[in-house]
Write an enzyme that holds these catalytic residues in place. Structure first.
Site, PDB file in Angstrom:
ATOM      1  N   GLY A   3       1.490  -1.508  -0.211  1.00 21.81           N
ATOM      2  CA  GLY A   3      -0.065   0.051   0.069  1.00 21.81           C
ATOM      3  C   GLY A   3       0.843   1.256  -0.182  1.00 21.81           C
ATOM      4  N   LYS A   4       0.418   2.492  -0.948  1.00 22.00           N
ATOM      5  CA  LYS A   4       1.496   3.218  -1.318  1.00 22.00           C
ATOM      6  C   LYS A   4       1.309   3.992   0.212  1.00 22.00           C
ATOM      7  CE  LYS A   4       0.628   4.097  -5.733  1.00 22.00           C
ATOM      8  NZ  LYS A   4       1.839   2.918  -6.208  1.00 22.00           N
TER       9      LYS A   4
ATOM     10  N   ALA B 153       1.156   3.023   3.153  1.00 21.67           N
ATOM     11  CA  ALA B 153       2.273   1.998   4.457  1.00 21.67           C
ATOM     12  C   ALA B 153       3.469   2.021   4.082  1.00 21.67           C
ATOM     13  CB  ALA B 153       1.202   0.615   4.169  1.00 21.67           C
TER      14      ALA B 153
ATOM     15  N   GLU C  52      -4.923   6.235  -3.161  1.00 18.99           N
ATOM     16  CA  GLU C  52      -5.739   5.213  -3.142  1.00 18.99           C
ATOM     17  C   GLU C  52      -6.775   5.361  -1.504  1.00 18.99           C
ATOM     18  OE1 GLU C  52      -2.359   1.560  -5.127  1.00 18.99           O
ATOM     19  OE2 GLU C  52      -1.661   2.458  -2.464  1.00 18.99           O
TER      20      GLU C  52
ATOM     21  N   ASN D 235       5.165   9.573 -11.353  1.00 21.78           N
ATOM     22  CA  ASN D 235       6.343   9.247 -11.781  1.00 21.78           C
ATOM     23  C   ASN D 235       5.690   9.032 -13.512  1.00 21.78           C
ATOM     24  OD1 ASN D 235       4.083   7.304 -12.594  1.00 21.78           O
ATOM     25  ND2 ASN D 235       4.571   5.817 -11.942  1.00 21.78           N
TER      26      ASN D 235
ATOM     27  N   THR E  30       9.486  11.619 -11.225  1.00 24.71           N
ATOM     28  CA  THR E  30      10.045  10.537 -11.433  1.00 24.71           C
ATOM     29  C   THR E  30      10.302   9.608 -12.905  1.00 24.71           C
ATOM     30  OG1 THR E  30       8.117   9.436 -10.008  1.00 24.71           O
ATOM     31  CG2 THR E  30      10.330  10.213  -8.434  1.00 24.71           C
TER      32      THR E  30
ATOM     33  N   GLY F 192      11.576   6.404 -12.927  1.00 23.70           N
ATOM     34  CA  GLY F 192      12.822   5.276 -13.067  1.00 23.70           C
ATOM     35  C   GLY F 192      14.063   4.906 -13.238  1.00 23.70           C
TER      36      GLY F 192
ATOM     37  N   ASP G 179       7.948   5.034  -3.651  1.00 20.16           N
ATOM     38  CA  ASP G 179       7.054   4.706  -2.273  1.00 20.16           C
ATOM     39  C   ASP G 179       7.767   5.013  -1.080  1.00 20.16           C
ATOM     40  OD1 ASP G 179       4.663   4.585  -2.833  1.00 20.16           O
ATOM     41  OD2 ASP G 179       5.245   2.506  -1.986  1.00 20.16           O
TER      42      ASP G 179
ATOM     43  N   THR H 226      16.643  -0.196  -2.209  1.00 18.10           N
ATOM     44  CA  THR H 226      15.058  -0.611  -2.292  1.00 18.10           C
ATOM     45  C   THR H 226      14.653  -1.592  -3.729  1.00 18.10           C
ATOM     46  OG1 THR H 226      13.832   0.627  -0.891  1.00 18.10           O
ATOM     47  CG2 THR H 226      12.582  -0.542  -1.981  1.00 18.10           C
TER      48      THR H 226
HETATM   49  O1  RIB Z   1       3.852   2.055  -4.855  1.00 16.22           O
HETATM   50  C1  RIB Z   1       3.948   0.374  -4.492  1.00 16.22           C
HETATM   51  C2  RIB Z   1       2.271  -0.828  -3.773  1.00 16.22           C
HETATM   52  O2  RIB Z   1       1.581   0.242  -4.429  1.00 16.22           O
HETATM   53  C3  RIB Z   1       2.339  -2.092  -2.998  1.00 16.22           C
HETATM   54  O3  RIB Z   1       3.037  -1.886  -2.453  1.00 16.22           O
HETATM   55  C4  RIB Z   1       0.669  -1.760  -3.718  1.00 16.22           C
HETATM   56  O4  RIB Z   1      -0.213  -2.361  -2.188  1.00 16.22           O
HETATM   57  C5  RIB Z   1       0.388  -0.598  -4.916  1.00 16.22           C
HETATM   58  O5  RIB Z   1      -0.047   0.342  -3.059  1.00 16.22           O
END
Ligand code: RIB
Length: 299
Positions: free
Chosen positions: A40-41, A43, A140, A184, A220, A222, A252, A282
């Site tokens: 999740g972005k 988190a 999201e 991005n 960004t 890549g 993230d 990462t």
């Molecule tokens: O940016 C990566 C995240 O995007 C992933 O962890 C996925 O859950 C989506 O939300």
């Protein structure tokens, strides 16, 4: 001191599948491997900030299911304060992440509990915003909640960093309110209405947007790096050349690291240079949260 990091956003249970190439419409594809990870972005960004030592608070929603338990426990394990992650009756958000052989990824996101966020969830962060230097948002969760959070964060004197991912309609008036707007190359194309597929195009677009809207624009690109435009100054920040294993969460990691830089007195250009180092680490390790570096790892 206003130096806490507040993240308002998504938590997803990621199923990461290794596939050889982009499928065609109608094609069924065999994945050579699968792994499950906390994602999740929102988190992920919170975890990167916390792994770098920032006092980080997350607001979001997960279901009362095992996936929700796993996501909350994992974040807590990395040092993120999860007191404001609410458990709902809905299912936890999920992502089917397809990881290609060259390290590239594409994902399908199940909205789930992330889209049950309410204005009250944002209100619950107001006290923390008093001592927060930055509030980080993504797309999201419902856009109405993002707009509400931007206004609250500004009212409490916080910098707002909006990571417009995945890209969704957002007016220029809304974008203007965000101190820092990060996209991005694909998302930049969505907002620009044309392909942004080279560093030169990204540089031109970031400059035009920043001049027009008056805020900091980061695109960004890549493995090429990132373009940053702020207050009339534009810089290309090259990425570090590394052998990518899997790029989930690289963006993230970049965002979480930018927040670290800004809260530690770097200007936006130095913060982005630092952030490219973090995302380089990462991508060299599998997974999102578990792959993100600590300050010790960076040494
Ligand atoms: O940016 C990566 C995240 O995007 C992933 O962890 C996925 O859950 C989506 O939300």
């Amino acid at each position: 001191m206003k130096n806490k990091v507040v993240v308002i956003g998504s938590l997803n249970y990621d199923m990461i599948m290794d596939i050889p190439k982009m499928p065609e419409i109608g094609e069924n594809m065999l994945a050579s491997a699968v792994s499950f990870a906390a994602g999740g972005k929102g988190a992920n960004q919170a975890v990167q900030a916390a792994k770098l030592g920032m006092e980080t608070y997350m607001a979001g929603c997960v279901g009362k299911d095992n996936m929700g338990d796993f996501l909350v426990d994992t974040m807590r394990g990395y040092g993120v304060n999860v007191d404001h992650v609410r458990r709902t009756d809905g299912i936890t958000g999920m992502a089917a992440v397809n990881s290609l052989e060259d390290g590239g990824v594409f994902a399908t996101i199940v909205k789930g509990a992330n889209f049950e966020m309410t204005k009250e969830d944002v209100d619950g962060m107001e006290d923390l915003m008093e001592s927060a230097g930055i509030v980080i948002l993504q797309m999201e969760i419902p856009q109405g909640i993002n707009r509400y959070a931007i206004d609250k964060a500004k009212a409490h004197g916080c910098k707002v960093l909006m990571n417009a991912a995945p890209a969704a309609p957002f007016s220029e008036d809304d974008i203007k309110k965000c101190d820092i707007f990060v996209v991005n190359e694909v998302e930049a194309g969505f907002y620009a209405g044309k392909a942004i597929d080279t560093m030169e195009k990204a540089e031109k677009e970031a400059k035009e947007m920043s001049d027009r809207l008056g805020n900091t624009i980061i695109i960004t690109m890549g493995k090429e790096g990132a373009v940053v435009c702020s207050q009339g100054r534009t810089e290309k920040i090259p990425s570090l050349k590394v052998k990518a294993v899997e790029t989930t969460g690289a963006g993230d990691s970049f965002i979480g690291a930018v927040s670290y830089g800004l809260m530690n007195d770097m200007d936006i250009f130095d913060a982005c240079t630092f952030a490219t180092r973090c995302s380089a680490v990462t991508v060299c390790r599998p997974g999102a949260q578990r792959a993100m570096p600590t300050l010790q790892d960076l040494k």
